[in-house]
Design an enzyme around this catalytic site. Structure first.
Site, short mmCIF file in Angstrom:
data_model
loop_
_atom_site.label_atom_id
_atom_site.label_comp_id
_atom_site.label_asym_id
_atom_site.label_seq_id
_atom_site.Cartn_x
_atom_site.Cartn_y
_atom_site.Cartn_z
N GLU A 1 0.51 71.55 18.43
CA GLU A 1 -0.32 72.69 18.04
C GLU A 1 -1.16 73.14 19.24
O GLU A 1 -1.35 72.41 20.21
CB GLU A 1 -1.23 72.29 16.89
CG GLU A 1 -0.47 71.82 15.66
CD GLU A 1 -1.38 71.56 14.47
OE1 GLU A 1 -1.11 72.15 13.42
OE2 GLU A 1 -2.35 70.79 14.58
N TRP B 1 -11.49 72.37 4.31
CA TRP B 1 -10.55 73.35 4.86
C TRP B 1 -10.06 74.24 3.72
O TRP B 1 -9.83 73.76 2.61
CB TRP B 1 -9.37 72.59 5.50
CG TRP B 1 -8.47 73.46 6.32
CD1 TRP B 1 -8.60 73.75 7.63
CD2 TRP B 1 -7.31 74.14 5.87
NE1 TRP B 1 -7.58 74.58 8.04
CE2 TRP B 1 -6.77 74.83 6.97
CE3 TRP B 1 -6.65 74.25 4.64
CZ2 TRP B 1 -5.62 75.61 6.90
CZ3 TRP B 1 -5.51 75.03 4.55
CH2 TRP B 1 -5.00 75.70 5.66
N PHE C 1 -4.91 81.93 11.14
CA PHE C 1 -4.89 80.66 11.88
C PHE C 1 -5.29 80.90 13.34
O PHE C 1 -5.58 82.01 13.76
CB PHE C 1 -3.50 80.02 11.77
CG PHE C 1 -3.34 79.13 10.56
CD1 PHE C 1 -4.16 79.24 9.44
CD2 PHE C 1 -2.33 78.16 10.53
CE1 PHE C 1 -4.01 78.41 8.33
CE2 PHE C 1 -2.17 77.33 9.43
CZ PHE C 1 -3.00 77.44 8.33
N SER C 2 -5.21 79.82 14.11
CA SER C 2 -5.77 79.83 15.46
C SER C 2 -5.11 80.85 16.39
O SER C 2 -3.95 81.22 16.21
CB SER C 2 -5.65 78.44 16.08
OG SER C 2 -6.63 77.62 15.50
N ARG D 1 2.92 78.98 15.66
CA ARG D 1 1.50 79.34 15.60
C ARG D 1 0.73 79.11 16.90
O ARG D 1 1.22 78.52 17.84
CB ARG D 1 0.82 78.58 14.46
CG ARG D 1 0.90 77.07 14.54
CD ARG D 1 0.20 76.46 13.31
NE ARG D 1 0.36 75.03 13.23
CZ ARG D 1 1.37 74.42 12.64
NH1 ARG D 1 2.34 75.12 12.09
NH2 ARG D 1 1.45 73.09 12.61
N ASP E 1 -10.66 74.45 14.56
CA ASP E 1 -10.40 74.76 15.98
C ASP E 1 -11.28 75.86 16.58
O ASP E 1 -11.55 76.87 15.92
CB ASP E 1 -8.96 75.28 16.16
CG ASP E 1 -7.93 74.47 15.43
OD1 ASP E 1 -8.25 73.42 14.89
OD2 ASP E 1 -6.79 74.93 15.39
N GLN F 1 -12.02 78.52 13.57
CA GLN F 1 -11.36 78.40 12.27
C GLN F 1 -12.45 78.06 11.26
O GLN F 1 -13.19 77.08 11.42
CB GLN F 1 -10.30 77.29 12.33
CG GLN F 1 -9.08 77.68 13.14
CD GLN F 1 -8.20 78.67 12.41
OE1 GLN F 1 -7.43 78.30 11.56
NE2 GLN F 1 -8.32 79.96 12.73
C1 FRU Z 1 -4.96 72.76 14.39
C2 FRU Z 1 -4.42 73.74 13.35
C3 FRU Z 1 -3.67 74.88 14.00
C4 FRU Z 1 -3.79 75.97 12.99
C5 FRU Z 1 -5.18 75.74 12.45
C6 FRU Z 1 -5.33 76.02 10.99
O1 FRU Z 1 -6.06 72.05 13.93
O2 FRU Z 1 -3.62 73.07 12.41
O3 FRU Z 1 -2.33 74.60 14.33
O4 FRU Z 1 -3.67 77.24 13.56
O5 FRU Z 1 -5.48 74.38 12.67
O6 FRU Z 1 -6.66 75.92 10.58
#
Ligand code: FRU
Length: 518
Positions: free
Chosen positions: A231, A66, A101-102, A173, A42, A58
């Protein structure tokens, strides 16, 4: 506040500085943002501070998968050419030990750059036993004139204690930050609930200074239960309306009237909801149908688009950047030996016309156009290759006027004798399809998407941004957009046109040159 950077952040910075040099320039898109090294998802903290645009992302620098999330960082003067800065955040505290996270960013009254993000802590308390991490909201600040983003000593600033009833602290989040008219701060946080019977809620918190947060008022509740968790919410004024925009996970597929045409595919999607916002009561009233159900619509109709973030530019534009990847297929898209994975869309200016969200590449991109080639012809059943119209880094403007006998017009990109990603217009059905099912593609990835387009009497306007492994297709002035990645060998450089029946076609092609500022 501490002054020194952590061991974890120092390690990430050494790693990215060493490994960036090993990424061949040819492995990067030309005018789309890609990670300094490793993995990107993100966009985060998209903002303007100290005369520069800031894009955080991210980031897992250590691999193309990831992994424990860091925040990568880059700056730009024009939203197109980005210069990498050292990674801004690493998981280095108990509250974010499993990942940063984001989140988002804004500028404080004293010119500091304030980031708010989700910290993933430990998973031992997850009552479901699924090992989900406890999620809290945290702040990091860079004072004006300084370099480091320092995590606030009072973190976490929003916790499980601040959740409304039945809010799930393990699905909490992606805070989206803005300044209210009186200068105080608001942020909107996505929150799943402890019962599957209940949809996601988006909860607003308020703060006088960006540090001390309270509230926890539900701005929006997903009563229609679209997807399992929304999200990355965004909430912003556009014209005289407000837009709520978010990324619901695991939606059921929704079809449209046209045969095989998909409004939302099964899986993760991005939707927007226009409505009215009363700043006094802080209530959002989404536009609704006659039965009172809120209206929601897709943002990007292609194959790869998720988790976008919207910012306001100094000249008042609302600009959106999305992660140009379907999270569900990300694992399939690896080329062996590559050191980077993931890219952003081109920043898109948003506008709202008759309740529809329009998107258009920011005008700054036009400064990168080179060597215009214009061509007009009538297509008749044969593949047409036009001198000067080829390449894998281009801005293509195409107007198609199909004649009565015309059943199909095809634009074939990134093509050679075997490969090619096709955009197919069916004037009699008013559909547009993207088909990336060429031999370069992984077999088990969704390869096609068809959408219904507005009936413009057999005409359609397309603007196609092609950049090595992606195409963003802006339809009829940005009324709809389809973005898709493909992994065809960059040697496949052809762009070709064909029709079944006859069609007039006007093409302007610009090459986009690499003026990356790194
Ligand atoms: C969306 C997400 C967010 C989270 C992030 C983790 O792609 O799942 O909800 O903060 O990516 O990398």
């Amino acid at each position: 506040m501490k002054d020194e950077i952590s061991r974890e952040l120092a390690r990430a910075r050494v790693y990215e500085a060493e490994h960036e040099a090993l990424v061949p320039a040819a492995d990067r898109p030309v005018f789309h943002f890609s990670p300094r090294v490793g993995w990107l998802n993100d966009p985060n903290g998209l903002s303007y501070c100290d005369g520069l645009y800031h894009l955080f992302y991210q980031y897992h620098p250590y691999s193309t998968q990831w992994g424990p999330m860091h925040w990568g960082h880059a700056v730009s003067r024009d939203l197109i050419s980005w210069r990498y800065l050292p990674a801004a955040l690493a998981p280095d505290h108990a509250y974010d030990q499993s990942g940063c996270f984001s989140g988002s960013a804004c500028v404080t009254d004293d010119g500091s750059h304030l980031l708010i993000y989700t910290g993933c802590g430990d998973s031992s308390g997850d009552p479901t036993g699924k090992g989900r991490w406890l999620q809290t909201q945290n702040v990091a600040i860079r004072k004006s004139g300084e370099e480091e983003y320092i995590k606030y000593e009072g973190n976490p600033v929003i916790t499980a204690d601040d959740l409304p009833e039945r809010g799930d602290p393990y699905e909490f989040r992606d805070p989206y930050l803005w300044r209210a008219e009186d200068g105080s701060y608001r942020c909107l946080v996505a929150n799943g609930r402890t019962s599957d019977e209940l949809g996601t809620q988006l909860t607003v918190y308020a703060s006088p200074d960006g540090l001390c947060w309270g509230g926890g008022k539900v701005l929006f509740e997903d009563k229609r239960k679209i997807g399992v968790m929304w999200e990355c919410p965004n909430f912003f004024p556009l014209g005289d309306r407000y837009i709520l925009l978010a990324s619901p996970m695991d939606m059921q597929a929704e079809e449209e009237e046209a045969v095989g045409s998909i409004r939302f595919p099964k899986g993760n999607n991005v939707c927007y909801i226009p409505g009215d916002y009363d700043a006094g009561t802080e209530e959002f009233t989404p536009d609704a149908d006659e039965s009172g159900k809120y209206l929601y619509a897709p943002v990007d109709r292609g194959l790869d688009f998720y988790a976008p973030q919207v910012m306001k530019t100094p000249d008042g534009r609302r600009v959106m950047v999305g992660w140009m990847q379907d999270p569900k297929t990300a694992a399939h898209c690896k080329k062996t030996g590559q050191r980077i994975f993931g890219q952003m869309t081109v920043p898109r200016e948003l506008s709202l016309r008759n309740g529809t969200l329009y998107q258009w590449p920011v005008r700054e991109l036009e400064a990168y156009r080179q060597e215009p080639v214009r061509y007009r012809c009538t297509l008749r059943d044969e593949w047409e290759r036009i001198p000067g119209i080829s390449g894998r880094s281009a801005d293509l403007l195409i107007r198609i006027r199909a004649q009565k006998n015309c059943k199909e017009v095809v634009v074939r990109l990134a093509a050679d004798s075997e490969n090619g990603t096709e955009i197919r217009f069916h004037p009699h059905l008013c559909t547009l399809m993207i088909d990336r099912s060429d031999p370069g593609q992984e077999a088990d990835m969704t390869a096609t998407r068809k959408i219904r387009v507005r009936d413009c009497g057999r005409e359609i306007d397309l603007r196609i941004l092609i950049d090595k492994w992606s195409a963003e297709v802006f339809i009829n002035g940005g009324e709809q957009v389809m973005s898709a990645t493909f992994y065809t060998d960059p040697a496949a450089q052809d762009i070709a046109f064909r029709s079944e029946g006859s069609a007039l076609i006007d093409i302007t092609k610009y090459m986009i040159t690499d003026r990356q500022g790194r």
